[in-house]
Each structure stands twice: as structure tokens, then as C-alpha cells.
Design an enzyme around this catalytic site. Structure first.
Site, PDB file in Angstrom:
ATOM      1  N   CYS A 123       0.850  -1.189   0.000  1.00 46.69           N
ATOM      2  CA  CYS A 123       0.000   0.000   0.000  1.00 46.69           C
ATOM      3  C   CYS A 123       0.883   1.236   0.000  1.00 46.69           C
ATOM      4  CB  CYS A 123      -0.909  -0.003   1.234  1.00 46.69           C
ATOM      5  SG  CYS A 123      -1.980   1.447   1.371  1.00 46.69           S
ATOM      6  N   HIS A 165      -9.039  -3.425  -2.386  1.00 47.38           N
ATOM      7  CA  HIS A 165      -8.068  -2.621  -1.644  1.00 47.38           C
ATOM      8  C   HIS A 165      -8.479  -1.148  -1.614  1.00 47.38           C
ATOM      9  CE1 HIS A 165      -3.732  -1.807  -0.444  1.00 47.38           C
ATOM     10  NE2 HIS A 165      -4.191  -0.594  -0.731  1.00 47.38           N
ATOM     11  N   GLU A 166      -8.804  -0.594  -2.775  1.00 53.99           N
ATOM     12  CA  GLU A 166      -9.127   0.832  -2.840  1.00 53.99           C
ATOM     13  C   GLU A 166     -10.492   1.138  -2.213  1.00 53.99           C
ATOM     14  OE1 GLU A 166      -6.807   2.826  -3.453  1.00 53.99           O
ATOM     15  OE2 GLU A 166      -5.471   1.246  -4.176  1.00 53.99           O
TER      16      GLU A 166
END
Length: 210
Positions: A123, A165-166
Site C-alpha cells: 500500500c 483494496h481501494e
């Protein structure tokens, strides 16, 4: 000062940055608050400039996604793009295929099926670190794009990982919240685990793979 005016001032300040935008790192509260739903708070020009700045920042980082909270903005907007070269073995193992640039506005996902897959994940807001993270293999994505067109689609493989993830960022979640922390590797060791799958890392570090 109204919250809307404060947001506009915050966006304007970002757009004055010469170069990629500063990326907020873990520990900043903005990464832990659910982002505000985007309901047209920005005029077309500001939104266009912001998305262009986020795209440049994502590319130069480099990364495959960037959510507005990662540049300090509590707005449910994210940009995605994965055109980085990858060898055939890695691409097959990770079901990774080119992901053209796209914008997610107020996205949400639900699992499609029950299969989960585990790979190393990093990340831009947890700079330099990676850990094995289990994700749904296929998800049902909803929301809209930057033009207000609705999204209702199935996303599979590595693109599904990026979507999850986003979208998690917009809910105040980081990948480390669900990662296998025994797999955590720092900047000096990340390349050691550049295998197509994390089996060797699991054996050597002693963590289970789902």
C-alpha cells in the site's frame, strides 16, 4: 467556515502542488475514517483536475490504485490503473491482466462465490511494507464512474484485489487489518518474496495459507 468551503479550499491547495500529491501515511486519522459520500461537492473543473493529479501521483509512486483519503481528502473517490509489465508466470498465477485507467465513485463490493486467494499486497500509505492478504477472488462491484454512469459488474482476479483494496480505503480500512502479519516483510526483504505465489514465504516464515 462551512464544511463545503473547507473541502474546496483543501482541494484547491492540493491542486497548487507542483508534481505528484503528498501521500498520507498510516497513522493519519483520515485513513481511518469512512470517506464522505461524493454527491457533487466539486465542480467539473475541480474534479477533473483532482482526478488528473491523483492519476499522476498513482503512476509516479508507482502504484495501481489511489483513494482520495490517501491524499488527505475524505471523499469516496478512487482511481485505478494497472499497466505495469509482469512476466507470464506471475500473470497466470495471480490472474493479473491489464486494468485500463478508471475512476470509482462511491464504490461498494460484495463477494461473488466463496473462493478467496492470498498473495502479497502492499500500500502506498504503508510505504515499503508488504504482507500476504486474503481477498475474494471475484467481487460484484457497484457505484458509479466520474461521469455519474452506474457501475454494476463482476471483477475477477488481480483487478478484483485492486478494487477491494481501494474500496476498503474509502471505508477507513487498510490491508494490514486483515493481512497475515507473520508474513510481513520490510523494504529490504520485499523482493525476496517476488515469487508468483507466497508458498515459499509461508514455509520459511511459518504462516498458514488459506
Amino acid at each position: 467556515m462551512s464544511a463545503h468551503r473547507a473541502l474546496l479550499d483543501q482541494v484547491d491547495a492540493l491542486l497548487e502542488v507542483d508534481g505528484p500529491l503528498p501521500i498520507v501515511q498510516a497513522g493519519d486519522p483520515v485513513l481511518r475514517r469512512p470517506a464522505a459520500r461524493y454527491d457533487g461537492q466539486l465542480d467539473d473543473a475541480r474534479l477533473s483536475f483532482l482526478l488528473a493529479a491523483m492519476r499522476r501521483t498513482m503512476r509516479e509512486a508507482p502504484g495501481v490504485g489511489l483513494a482520495a483519503p490517501q491524499v488527505g481528502l475524505s471523499l469516496a473517490v478512487a482511481v485505478l490503473e494497472d499497466g505495469w509489465p509482469v512476466d507470464d508466470e506471475h500473470a497466470r498465477a495471480r490472474e493479473r491482466e491489464p486494468l485500463p485507467f478508471r475512476v470509482l465513485v462511491n464504490p461498494a463490493y460484495t463477494p461473488h462465490g466463496t473462493e478467496r486467494v492470498a498473495f502479497y499486497e502492499g500500500c502506498l500509505s504503508v510505504h515499503g511494507w508488504q504482507a500476504v492478504t486474503s481477498r475474494w477472488r471475484t467481487v460484484h462491484l457497484t457505484g458509479s464512474d466520474e461521469h455519474g454512469h452506474p457501475l454494476d459488474e463482476l471483477v475477477h482476479g488481480w483487478p478484483a484485489r485492486i478494487v477491494q483494496h481501494e474500496t476498503d480505503h474509502l471505508g477507513g480500512r487498510l490491508y494490514v487489518d486483515q493481512a497475515e502479519m507473520r508474513s510481513l516483510t520490510g523494504p529490504d526483504h520485499a523482493l525476496r518474496w517476488a515469487d508468483p505465489t507466497p508458498e515459499r514465504a509461508a514455509q520459511e516464515l511459518g504462516f498458514p495459507l488459506a
